[in-house]
Design a protein around this motif. Structure first.
Motif, PDB file in Angstrom:
ATOM      1  N   ALA A  63     -30.410  -1.524 -23.924  1.00  0.00           N
ATOM      2  CA  ALA A  63     -29.562  -0.369 -23.629  1.00  0.00           C
ATOM      3  C   ALA A  63     -28.606  -0.654 -22.474  1.00  0.00           C
ATOM      4  CB  ALA A  63     -30.431   0.847 -23.303  1.00  0.00           C
ATOM      5  N   LEU A  64     -29.077  -1.394 -21.467  1.00  0.00           N
ATOM      6  CA  LEU A  64     -28.236  -1.679 -20.305  1.00  0.00           C
ATOM      7  C   LEU A  64     -27.197  -2.763 -20.578  1.00  0.00           C
ATOM      8  CD1 LEU A  64     -30.890  -1.572 -17.448  1.00  0.00           C
ATOM      9  CD2 LEU A  64     -29.189   0.164 -18.026  1.00  0.00           C
ATOM     10  N   SER A  65     -27.526  -3.699 -21.452  1.00  0.00           N
ATOM     11  CA  SER A  65     -26.600  -4.810 -21.699  1.00  0.00           C
ATOM     12  C   SER A  65     -25.920  -4.724 -23.069  1.00  0.00           C
ATOM     13  CB  SER A  65     -27.343  -6.138 -21.563  1.00  0.00           C
ATOM     14  OG  SER A  65     -28.326  -6.254 -22.570  1.00  0.00           O
ATOM     15  N   ALA A  66     -25.930  -3.562 -23.664  1.00  0.00           N
ATOM     16  CA  ALA A  66     -25.319  -3.410 -24.985  1.00  0.00           C
ATOM     17  C   ALA A  66     -23.816  -3.662 -24.950  1.00  0.00           C
ATOM     18  CB  ALA A  66     -25.610  -2.023 -25.544  1.00  0.00           C
ATOM     19  N   SER A  67     -23.150  -3.218 -23.905  1.00  0.00           N
ATOM     20  CA  SER A  67     -21.703  -3.436 -23.828  1.00  0.00           C
ATOM     21  C   SER A  67     -21.387  -4.921 -23.643  1.00  0.00           C
ATOM     22  CB  SER A  67     -21.097  -2.619 -22.689  1.00  0.00           C
ATOM     23  OG  SER A  67     -21.630  -3.032 -21.452  1.00  0.00           O
ATOM     24  N   PHE A  68     -22.217  -5.622 -22.879  1.00  0.00           N
ATOM     25  CA  PHE A  68     -22.048  -7.065 -22.689  1.00  0.00           C
ATOM     26  C   PHE A  68     -22.218  -7.807 -24.017  1.00  0.00           C
ATOM     27  CE2 PHE A  68     -24.369 -11.072 -21.994  1.00  0.00           C
ATOM     28  CZ  PHE A  68     -23.379 -11.802 -21.374  1.00  0.00           C
TER      29      PHE A  68
END
Length: 88
Positions: A63-68
């Protein structure tokens, strides 16, 4: 498409998969080692004890690194489409 183009495309795809999966794999490894160390210290040898914390940690990291991850996959997709448009 020449052999060099195909190899370059496959190499880029493998690199994209490695970069996109690296955060989740790293967190799963760290959590797994920490839980294994706790199990060794307390001598609690329950096999199912490692699954829930790993799943929760992986979901949080995803969830925290989905944009990455999405940015890397999107960049790879744009590169593939650009190559298709110009005919490799």
């Amino acid at each position: 498409m020449s052999e060099v183009d195909a190899i370059d495309l496959v190499q880029s795809a493998i690199f994209t998969v490695l970069v996109a999966a690296a955060p989740a794999v790293a967190v799963a490894m760290v959590v797994g080692v920490a839980i294994s160390l706790m199990q060794a210290l307390t001598q609690v040898q329950e096999m199912t004890l490692t699954f829930i914390p790993k799943i929760i940690a992986i979901l949080v990291v995803a969830a925290l690194s989905a944009s990455f991850m999405g940015a890397h996959i999107f960049a790879f997709t744009e590169e593939v489409y650009r190559r298709i448009a110009i005919g490799f």
